[in-house]
Write an enzyme that holds these catalytic residues in place. Structure first.
Site, PDB file in Angstrom:
ATOM      1  N   HIS A 167      -7.625   3.669   5.633  1.00 50.83           N
ATOM      2  CA  HIS A 167      -6.718   3.289   4.555  1.00 50.83           C
ATOM      3  C   HIS A 167      -6.055   4.520   3.914  1.00 50.83           C
ATOM      4  O   HIS A 167      -4.895   4.468   3.525  1.00 50.83           O
ATOM      5  CB  HIS A 167      -7.487   2.473   3.527  1.00 50.83           C
ATOM      6  CG  HIS A 167      -6.616   1.896   2.463  1.00 50.83           C
ATOM      7  ND1 HIS A 167      -5.606   1.013   2.733  1.00 50.83           N
ATOM      8  CD2 HIS A 167      -6.581   2.109   1.115  1.00 50.83           C
ATOM      9  CE1 HIS A 167      -4.989   0.690   1.597  1.00 50.83           C
ATOM     10  NE2 HIS A 167      -5.562   1.345   0.615  1.00 50.83           N
ATOM     11  N   ALA A 218       2.566  -2.096   4.280  1.00 50.68           N
ATOM     12  CA  ALA A 218       2.231  -1.150   5.337  1.00 50.68           C
ATOM     13  C   ALA A 218       1.793  -1.991   6.531  1.00 50.68           C
ATOM     14  O   ALA A 218       1.212  -3.064   6.357  1.00 50.68           O
ATOM     15  CB  ALA A 218       1.106  -0.236   4.879  1.00 50.68           C
ATOM     16  N   ASN A 230       0.797   3.312  11.288  1.00 53.82           N
ATOM     17  CA  ASN A 230      -0.124   3.679  12.376  1.00 53.82           C
ATOM     18  C   ASN A 230       0.132   2.742  13.554  1.00 53.82           C
ATOM     19  O   ASN A 230       0.854   1.751  13.404  1.00 53.82           O
ATOM     20  CB  ASN A 230      -1.581   3.530  11.915  1.00 53.82           C
ATOM     21  CG  ASN A 230      -1.892   2.114  11.482  1.00 53.82           C
ATOM     22  OD1 ASN A 230      -1.506   1.710  10.389  1.00 53.82           O
ATOM     23  ND2 ASN A 230      -2.544   1.353  12.333  1.00 53.82           N
ATOM     24  N   MET A 275      -2.143  -7.079   6.782  1.00 53.10           N
ATOM     25  CA  MET A 275      -3.139  -7.971   6.180  1.00 53.10           C
ATOM     26  C   MET A 275      -2.558  -8.669   4.951  1.00 53.10           C
ATOM     27  O   MET A 275      -3.294  -9.124   4.075  1.00 53.10           O
ATOM     28  CB  MET A 275      -4.398  -7.175   5.792  1.00 53.10           C
ATOM     29  CG  MET A 275      -5.048  -6.477   6.981  1.00 53.10           C
ATOM     30  SD  MET A 275      -6.376  -5.390   6.463  1.00 53.10           S
ATOM     31  CE  MET A 275      -6.562  -4.361   7.927  1.00 53.10           C
ATOM     32  N   SER A 276      -1.240  -8.717   4.879  1.00 52.66           N
ATOM     33  CA  SER A 276      -0.612  -9.309   3.691  1.00 52.66           C
ATOM     34  C   SER A 276       0.723  -9.939   4.064  1.00 52.66           C
ATOM     35  O   SER A 276       0.950 -10.279   5.214  1.00 52.66           O
ATOM     36  CB  SER A 276      -0.420  -8.228   2.619  1.00 52.66           C
ATOM     37  OG  SER A 276       0.471  -7.241   3.079  1.00 52.66           O
ATOM     38  N   SER A 296       0.816  -1.225   0.000  1.00 49.01           N
ATOM     39  CA  SER A 296       0.000   0.000   0.000  1.00 49.01           C
ATOM     40  C   SER A 296       0.843   1.266   0.000  1.00 49.01           C
ATOM     41  O   SER A 296       1.665   1.467   0.895  1.00 49.01           O
ATOM     42  CB  SER A 296      -0.878   0.045   1.258  1.00 49.01           C
ATOM     43  OG  SER A 296      -1.855  -0.943   1.204  1.00 49.01           O
ATOM     44  N   TYR A 314      -8.833 -10.360   1.991  1.00 50.18           N
ATOM     45  CA  TYR A 314     -10.074  -9.662   2.356  1.00 50.18           C
ATOM     46  C   TYR A 314     -10.850  -9.152   1.134  1.00 50.18           C
ATOM     47  O   TYR A 314     -11.986  -8.704   1.269  1.00 50.18           O
ATOM     48  CB  TYR A 314      -9.802  -8.516   3.348  1.00 50.18           C
ATOM     49  CG  TYR A 314      -8.944  -7.387   2.824  1.00 50.18           C
ATOM     50  CD1 TYR A 314      -9.437  -6.466   1.893  1.00 50.18           C
ATOM     51  CD2 TYR A 314      -7.647  -7.219   3.276  1.00 50.18           C
ATOM     52  CE1 TYR A 314      -8.654  -5.438   1.408  1.00 50.18           C
ATOM     53  CE2 TYR A 314      -6.851  -6.194   2.804  1.00 50.18           C
ATOM     54  CZ  TYR A 314      -7.363  -5.305   1.869  1.00 50.18           C
ATOM     55  OH  TYR A 314      -6.574  -4.291   1.393  1.00 50.18           O
ATOM     56  N   GLU A 315     -10.240  -9.217  -0.043  1.00 52.13           N
ATOM     57  CA  GLU A 315     -10.976  -8.848  -1.255  1.00 52.13           C
ATOM     58  C   GLU A 315     -11.874  -9.999  -1.710  1.00 52.13           C
ATOM     59  O   GLU A 315     -12.532  -9.917  -2.740  1.00 52.13           O
ATOM     60  CB  GLU A 315      -9.998  -8.447  -2.366  1.00 52.13           C
ATOM     61  CG  GLU A 315      -9.280  -7.139  -2.070  1.00 52.13           C
ATOM     62  CD  GLU A 315      -8.157  -6.833  -3.046  1.00 52.13           C
ATOM     63  OE1 GLU A 315      -8.455  -6.403  -4.167  1.00 52.13           O
ATOM     64  OE2 GLU A 315      -6.975  -7.023  -2.678  1.00 52.13           O
ATOM     65  N   HIS A 352      -5.506  -9.153  -1.948  1.00 53.43           N
ATOM     66  CA  HIS A 352      -5.573  -9.559  -0.540  1.00 53.43           C
ATOM     67  C   HIS A 352      -6.680 -10.586  -0.319  1.00 53.43           C
ATOM     68  O   HIS A 352      -7.669 -10.624  -1.049  1.00 53.43           O
ATOM     69  CB  HIS A 352      -5.887  -8.354   0.358  1.00 53.43           C
ATOM     70  CG  HIS A 352      -4.907  -7.231   0.243  1.00 53.43           C
ATOM     71  ND1 HIS A 352      -4.989  -6.292  -0.751  1.00 53.43           N
ATOM     72  CD2 HIS A 352      -3.829  -6.914   0.998  1.00 53.43           C
ATOM     73  CE1 HIS A 352      -3.981  -5.424  -0.608  1.00 53.43           C
ATOM     74  NE2 HIS A 352      -3.273  -5.786   0.433  1.00 53.43           N
ATOM     75  N   HIS A 392      -2.942   0.641  -4.730  1.00 60.14           N
ATOM     76  CA  HIS A 392      -2.321  -0.502  -5.409  1.00 60.14           C
ATOM     77  C   HIS A 392      -2.576  -0.357  -6.906  1.00 60.14           C
ATOM     78  O   HIS A 392      -3.682  -0.631  -7.382  1.00 60.14           O
ATOM     79  CB  HIS A 392      -2.922  -1.821  -4.909  1.00 60.14           C
ATOM     80  CG  HIS A 392      -2.591  -2.127  -3.484  1.00 60.14           C
ATOM     81  ND1 HIS A 392      -1.630  -3.048  -3.131  1.00 60.14           N
ATOM     82  CD2 HIS A 392      -3.065  -1.634  -2.331  1.00 60.14           C
ATOM     83  CE1 HIS A 392      -1.543  -3.102  -1.812  1.00 60.14           C
ATOM     84  NE2 HIS A 392      -2.409  -2.259  -1.305  1.00 60.14           N
TER      85      HIS A 392
HETATM   86  N1  HPA Z   1      -3.509  -3.444  11.071  1.00 64.05           N
HETATM   87  C1  HPA Z   1      -3.474  -4.332  10.051  1.00 64.05           C
HETATM   88  N2  HPA Z   1      -2.984  -4.024   8.862  1.00 64.05           N
HETATM   89  C2  HPA Z   1      -2.477  -2.794   8.672  1.00 64.05           C
HETATM   90  C3  HPA Z   1      -2.487  -1.827   9.694  1.00 64.05           C
HETATM   91  C4  HPA Z   1      -3.028  -2.175  10.966  1.00 64.05           C
HETATM   92  O1  HPA Z   1      -3.071  -1.372  11.919  1.00 64.05           O
HETATM   93  N3  HPA Z   1      -1.914  -0.701   9.188  1.00 64.05           N
HETATM   94  C5  HPA Z   1      -1.560  -0.981   7.897  1.00 64.05           C
HETATM   95  N4  HPA Z   1      -1.894  -2.258   7.584  1.00 64.05           N
END
Ligand code: HPA
Length: 282
Positions: A251, A117, A239, A215-216, A34, A89-90, A87, A65
């Site tokens: 996001h 990220a 974050n 998440m990846s 990301s 989650y998609e 991903h 992306h």
């Molecule tokens: N959690 C999960 N995936 C992420 C986060 C998060 O805080 N930040 C960027 N990708």
């Protein structure tokens, strides 16, 4: 009668397509997460191919992306850079999510650098970098379940104890030092998402021993190890996971923080590529 689906059949057309354009394929693959796609634009490129043009490549539906495969001569190496990923989650299976890794392996890639990220679990600030030295797969899924990639020669019972190449971690640390960047090592937890963690979930992952969460990455690393690729993983903290002050973080902010660090990540990766060009096996 339902047709049997062999995941390997989805890979050969993509490999043939890429080989027709680049008979001598890249030896290094880089997956840019990301907001990090701009790393591929920091060097002259030989080709930029939309995923939609590559047979069977999963198309990215997530902002940040771009969905292009960039081939470049970088630091004397032919490198394939994937601007964006699909991903879990998609709604995709992990077989689809990791198909680009199977394609890169089929094309001749030997080293895979995976970036993402991530949210920090140990108080690390947004913008800081973490070299992944181990992971926790808490996605509840694994790309090697079922047929996996065995039809293409990948293993099923893959050794994961040193999935992240220790020598490459040291190379990356030296490259960071040379570029004046602070970097630390840590364990990445991978969740399925797409929700960010509750405070309790972040605490659970912290107690399990992770320093960051994304998440990846993890499915791609599992697939890469099944093909015996050398792996390096880099997480950019965008974050703090599960933090009240970051509850409004979405996001957009993740992408904005990552975009602000593109130069830094490009400098670090170029340092690693220089080393690989000089001493491919070390
Ligand atoms: N959690 C999960 N995936 C992420 C986060 C998060 O805080 N930040 C960027 N990708």
């Amino acid at each position: 009668m339902t047709e049997t689906f062999f995941p390997q059949d989805s890979v050969a057309p993509a490999v043939e397509y890429l080989r027709a354009r680049f008979p001598v394929g890249p030896t290094v693959g880089i997956i840019l997460g990301s907001g990090l796609g701009g790393v591929a634009e920091r060097a002259p490129t030989l080709a930029s191919i939309p995923y939609a043009d590559i047979p069977g490549f999963p198309v990215c539906s997530v902002e940040g992306h771009a969905g292009r495969l960039v081939v470049a001569d970088r630091r004397g190496l032919c490198v394939a850079m994937l601007q964006g990923r699909a991903h879990r989650y998609e709604g995709l299976t992990l077989e689809a999510v990791t198909r680009p890794v199977a394609v890169l392996a089929g094309w001749g890639v030997k080293t895979l650098i995976v970036t993402c990220a991530a949210g920090s679990l140990d108080g690390a600030e947004a913008g800081s970098l973490m070299l992944i030295d181990d992971h926790l797969n808490v996605m509840g899924d694994n790309p090697l379940m079922g047929a996996g990639w065995r039809g293409l020669g990948a293993s099923r019972f893959v050794e994961m104890a040193q999935a992240y190449d220790p020598a490459l971690i040291e190379v990356a640390e030296r490259a960071a030092g040379a570029a004046g960047l602070a970097i630390r090592r840590g364990v990445l937890a991978a969740v399925a998402g797409p929700t960010y963690e509750t405070a309790a979930e972040a605490e659970m992952l912290r107690r399990l021993g992770a320093q960051a969460v994304s998440m990846s990455v993890v499915p791609e690393v599992i697939a890469a190890r099944a093909f015996a690729l050398r792996v390096m993983g880099l997480a950019l903290i965008t974050n703090r996971s599960g933090s009240v002050s970051d509850r409004r973080v979405g996001h957009h902010r993740v992408v904005a923080v990552a975009e602000g660090r593109v130069e830094l990540v490009a400098a670090l990766l170029d340092g690693v590529l220089s080393h690989l060009a000089e001493a491919p096996g070390s």
